[in-house]
Scaffold this active site. Structure first.
Site, PDB file in Angstrom:
ATOM      1  N   LYS A 207      -3.931  -1.450   4.307  1.00  0.00           N
ATOM      2  CA  LYS A 207      -4.618  -1.636   3.032  1.00  0.00           C
ATOM      3  C   LYS A 207      -5.320  -3.002   2.943  1.00  0.00           C
ATOM      4  O   LYS A 207      -5.079  -3.889   3.770  1.00  0.00           O
ATOM      5  CB  LYS A 207      -3.614  -1.468   1.894  1.00  0.00           C
ATOM      6  CG  LYS A 207      -2.990  -0.074   1.841  1.00  0.00           C
ATOM      7  CD  LYS A 207      -2.010   0.051   0.681  1.00  0.00           C
ATOM      8  CE  LYS A 207      -1.394   1.440   0.621  1.00  0.00           C
ATOM      9  NZ  LYS A 207      -0.444   1.579  -0.518  1.00  0.00           N
ATOM     10  N   TYR A 247      -5.990  10.076  -2.835  1.00  0.00           N
ATOM     11  CA  TYR A 247      -4.807   9.917  -3.687  1.00  0.00           C
ATOM     12  C   TYR A 247      -4.760  10.972  -4.804  1.00  0.00           C
ATOM     13  O   TYR A 247      -4.195  10.720  -5.871  1.00  0.00           O
ATOM     14  CB  TYR A 247      -4.798   8.522  -4.310  1.00  0.00           C
ATOM     15  CG  TYR A 247      -4.455   7.405  -3.351  1.00  0.00           C
ATOM     16  CD1 TYR A 247      -3.200   7.340  -2.749  1.00  0.00           C
ATOM     17  CD2 TYR A 247      -5.376   6.407  -3.059  1.00  0.00           C
ATOM     18  CE1 TYR A 247      -2.876   6.311  -1.874  1.00  0.00           C
ATOM     19  CE2 TYR A 247      -5.061   5.367  -2.190  1.00  0.00           C
ATOM     20  CZ  TYR A 247      -3.805   5.328  -1.595  1.00  0.00           C
ATOM     21  OH  TYR A 247      -3.489   4.303  -0.742  1.00  0.00           O
ATOM     22  N   PHE A 255      -1.149   4.266 -12.970  1.00  0.00           N
ATOM     23  CA  PHE A 255      -1.733   3.254 -12.089  1.00  0.00           C
ATOM     24  C   PHE A 255      -2.877   3.795 -11.228  1.00  0.00           C
ATOM     25  O   PHE A 255      -3.468   3.054 -10.443  1.00  0.00           O
ATOM     26  CB  PHE A 255      -0.655   2.668 -11.168  1.00  0.00           C
ATOM     27  CG  PHE A 255       0.048   3.690 -10.295  1.00  0.00           C
ATOM     28  CD1 PHE A 255      -0.553   4.191  -9.143  1.00  0.00           C
ATOM     29  CD2 PHE A 255       1.315   4.145 -10.627  1.00  0.00           C
ATOM     30  CE1 PHE A 255       0.084   5.120  -8.339  1.00  0.00           C
ATOM     31  CE2 PHE A 255       1.970   5.072  -9.828  1.00  0.00           C
ATOM     32  CZ  PHE A 255       1.348   5.563  -8.682  1.00  0.00           C
ATOM     33  N   ARG A 283       7.322   6.659   8.814  1.00  0.00           N
ATOM     34  CA  ARG A 283       7.769   6.418   7.438  1.00  0.00           C
ATOM     35  C   ARG A 283       8.969   5.470   7.415  1.00  0.00           C
ATOM     36  O   ARG A 283       9.079   4.602   6.545  1.00  0.00           O
ATOM     37  CB  ARG A 283       8.140   7.742   6.765  1.00  0.00           C
ATOM     38  CG  ARG A 283       6.974   8.696   6.584  1.00  0.00           C
ATOM     39  CD  ARG A 283       6.042   8.290   5.480  1.00  0.00           C
ATOM     40  NE  ARG A 283       6.652   8.420   4.161  1.00  0.00           N
ATOM     41  CZ  ARG A 283       6.011   8.193   3.026  1.00  0.00           C
ATOM     42  NH1 ARG A 283       4.738   7.812   3.047  1.00  0.00           N
ATOM     43  NH2 ARG A 283       6.614   8.336   1.867  1.00  0.00           N
ATOM     44  N   THR A 289       8.496   2.624  -0.513  1.00  0.00           N
ATOM     45  CA  THR A 289       7.248   2.355  -1.232  1.00  0.00           C
ATOM     46  C   THR A 289       7.297   0.995  -1.917  1.00  0.00           C
ATOM     47  O   THR A 289       6.331   0.231  -1.894  1.00  0.00           O
ATOM     48  CB  THR A 289       6.982   3.457  -2.273  1.00  0.00           C
ATOM     49  OG1 THR A 289       6.914   4.725  -1.604  1.00  0.00           O
ATOM     50  CG2 THR A 289       5.677   3.202  -3.009  1.00  0.00           C
ATOM     51  N   ARG A 300       7.164  -3.149   5.454  1.00  0.00           N
ATOM     52  CA  ARG A 300       7.149  -3.647   4.072  1.00  0.00           C
ATOM     53  C   ARG A 300       8.314  -4.593   3.802  1.00  0.00           C
ATOM     54  O   ARG A 300       8.179  -5.548   3.035  1.00  0.00           O
ATOM     55  CB  ARG A 300       7.180  -2.467   3.098  1.00  0.00           C
ATOM     56  CG  ARG A 300       5.897  -1.648   3.092  1.00  0.00           C
ATOM     57  CD  ARG A 300       6.039  -0.389   2.266  1.00  0.00           C
ATOM     58  NE  ARG A 300       4.808   0.406   2.235  1.00  0.00           N
ATOM     59  CZ  ARG A 300       4.779   1.728   2.123  1.00  0.00           C
ATOM     60  NH1 ARG A 300       5.912   2.417   2.037  1.00  0.00           N
ATOM     61  NH2 ARG A 300       3.630   2.374   2.097  1.00  0.00           N
ATOM     62  N   ASN A 310       1.704  -3.249  -1.163  1.00  0.00           N
ATOM     63  CA  ASN A 310       2.689  -2.890  -0.133  1.00  0.00           C
ATOM     64  C   ASN A 310       2.068  -2.640   1.240  1.00  0.00           C
ATOM     65  O   ASN A 310       2.650  -2.004   2.105  1.00  0.00           O
ATOM     66  CB  ASN A 310       3.545  -1.707  -0.575  1.00  0.00           C
ATOM     67  CG  ASN A 310       2.750  -0.434  -0.793  1.00  0.00           C
ATOM     68  OD1 ASN A 310       1.543  -0.386  -0.555  1.00  0.00           O
ATOM     69  ND2 ASN A 310       3.426   0.605  -1.252  1.00  0.00           N
ATOM     70  N   HIS A 313      -0.267   2.465   4.133  1.00  0.00           N
ATOM     71  CA  HIS A 313      -0.030   3.851   3.717  1.00  0.00           C
ATOM     72  C   HIS A 313       0.286   4.678   4.953  1.00  0.00           C
ATOM     73  O   HIS A 313      -0.285   4.464   6.022  1.00  0.00           O
ATOM     74  CB  HIS A 313      -1.274   4.427   3.031  1.00  0.00           C
ATOM     75  CG  HIS A 313      -1.258   5.929   2.938  1.00  0.00           C
ATOM     76  ND1 HIS A 313      -0.637   6.602   1.906  1.00  0.00           N
ATOM     77  CD2 HIS A 313      -1.771   6.889   3.771  1.00  0.00           C
ATOM     78  CE1 HIS A 313      -0.772   7.909   2.090  1.00  0.00           C
ATOM     79  NE2 HIS A 313      -1.460   8.107   3.213  1.00  0.00           N
ATOM     80  N   GLU A 324      -5.076  14.397   5.658  1.00  0.00           N
ATOM     81  CA  GLU A 324      -5.599  13.034   5.595  1.00  0.00           C
ATOM     82  C   GLU A 324      -6.442  12.696   6.825  1.00  0.00           C
ATOM     83  O   GLU A 324      -7.470  12.019   6.713  1.00  0.00           O
ATOM     84  CB  GLU A 324      -4.438  12.050   5.441  1.00  0.00           C
ATOM     85  CG  GLU A 324      -3.752  12.180   4.083  1.00  0.00           C
ATOM     86  CD  GLU A 324      -2.570  11.246   3.909  1.00  0.00           C
ATOM     87  OE1 GLU A 324      -2.175  11.002   2.747  1.00  0.00           O
ATOM     88  OE2 GLU A 324      -2.033  10.752   4.932  1.00  0.00           O
TER      89      GLU A 324
END
Length: 347
Positions: A207, A247, A255, A283, A289, A300, A310, A313, A324
């Protein structure tokens, strides 16, 4: 095989210690062939360690003061070094050597505070490894294990410290890398319990916050060292419309608008990674998250603080990954190739 200068220096230092008698003071020797020696544990990949605290069966190939190979007699930690300090045997296996992980593994034990007592870079033969793995000889994978571990050099080491046997095993992780936590050696560097080609793919996106913080290389390195294969990657700035589609399942969240706006303001690094169990494993590597809930050793957990920043993704299922990937990449952008070290990662 040529070694990096830093490792070569460490090997020379260890050999000097042994020639000068430092190791012989702690180990008494006997003629080759009269004692079983240790070259790792039953785990058929990357690294092995002594399993029991009562006895250390040390590596066969250490020099004595005449530069001859000897077999080292078992050392009883309690009688030799008191009740607090003990020794363990650690072996970096051929796949760890060929993937260039020797320095990283040594560094972990150094940073933990354990003391290196002996180290040798050696190519063990099948006869030696049959003796070492004799407790596994009735199991179906035994011939393949012996053949693989004898296929290339290993790094045989003895480490000393308080609780080093138990702690060393914790540092290694579970026998099956899929069960190993991030932060352990197998959890960070291994994919498969043996070393079965896999074509499962996942989508990962670094990100804007991670891009601005200069964490791209750090994050990519974690997946490379784990053994996953990079299939596609691009540095790209996408529109709000694109992120609304990406998303979409969060569109009813409060948010959502802020998330879409933030993600579209700066470039991101979109990637596709391939490997056995890559979706679920990635993951785990990412962490929760909310970074506050993420364990040390995860991306993270180590690199972020706030849930709104964070840094990365990752697809949450195989089906989501397919959607995706198709949203972010054209079919001709997905590269088909085989890394040179794949035989060191998959059996």
């Amino acid at each position: 095989m040529a070694l990096p200068s830093r490792l070569a220096s460490q090997f020379r230092s260890s050999a000097a210690l042994i020639r000068n008698g430092a190791v012989k003071k702690a180990f008494s020797t006997q003629s080759a062939g009269k004692s079983r020696s240790m070259l790792g544990n039953a785990a058929p990949f990357l690294i092995g360690a002594t399993a029991a605290t009562s006895t250390l069966l040390a590596a066969k190939y250490f020099y004595d003061n005449k530069d001859k190979y000897t077999v080292l007699r078992p050392v009883h930690a309690a009688s030799r070094m008191g009740n607090k300090s003990e020794r363990t045997f650690i072996m970096v296996k051929p796949d760890g050597v060929q993937r260039g992980l020797v320095g990283d593994i040594i560094k972990r034990f150094e940073q933990k505070g354990f003391k290196l007592v002996a180290m040798k870079f050696v190519h063990a033969d099948e006869d030696h490894l049959r003796k070492h793995y004799e407790d596994l000889k009735a199991l179906p994978f035994f011939p393949g294990l012996v053949k693989f571990v004898s296929s290339g050099p290993v790094v045989a080491m003895v480490w000393e410290g308080v609780g080093v046997v138990k702690t060393g095993r914790v540092m290694l992780g579970e026998t099956n890398p899929a069960d190993s936590k991030p932060g352990t050696i197998r959890g960070d560097y291994c994919v498969h319990i043996g070393r079965i080609m896999a074509d499962e793919r996942t989508f990962l996106m670094i990100k804007p916050d991670a891009v601005h913080r200069g964490l791209i290389g750090e994050i990519i390195t974690r997946f490379e060292k784990k053994g996953f294969k990079l299939v596609a990657m691009k540095f790209v700035k996408k529109s709000e419309k694109h992120f609304k589609e990406h998303y979409a399942e969060l569109s009813q969240k409060k948010f959502f608008a802020g998330l879409v706006k933030y993600m579209s303001e700066s470039p991101v690094v979109a990637m596709v990674w391939e490997g056995k169990g890559v979706v679920s494993t990635a993951r785990v590597m990412l962490g929760e998250t909310n970074p506050v809930d993420s364990k040390p050793g995860t991306i993270r957990g180590d690199l972020s603080i706030d849930i709104g920043r964070n840094i990365i993704h990752g697809s949450d299922s195989v089906e989501t990954a397919k959607k995706e990937i198709s949203l972010w990449f054209q079919a001709d952008e997905l590269n088909s190739w085989t890394p040179n070290d794949y035989t060191c990662i998959y059996e």
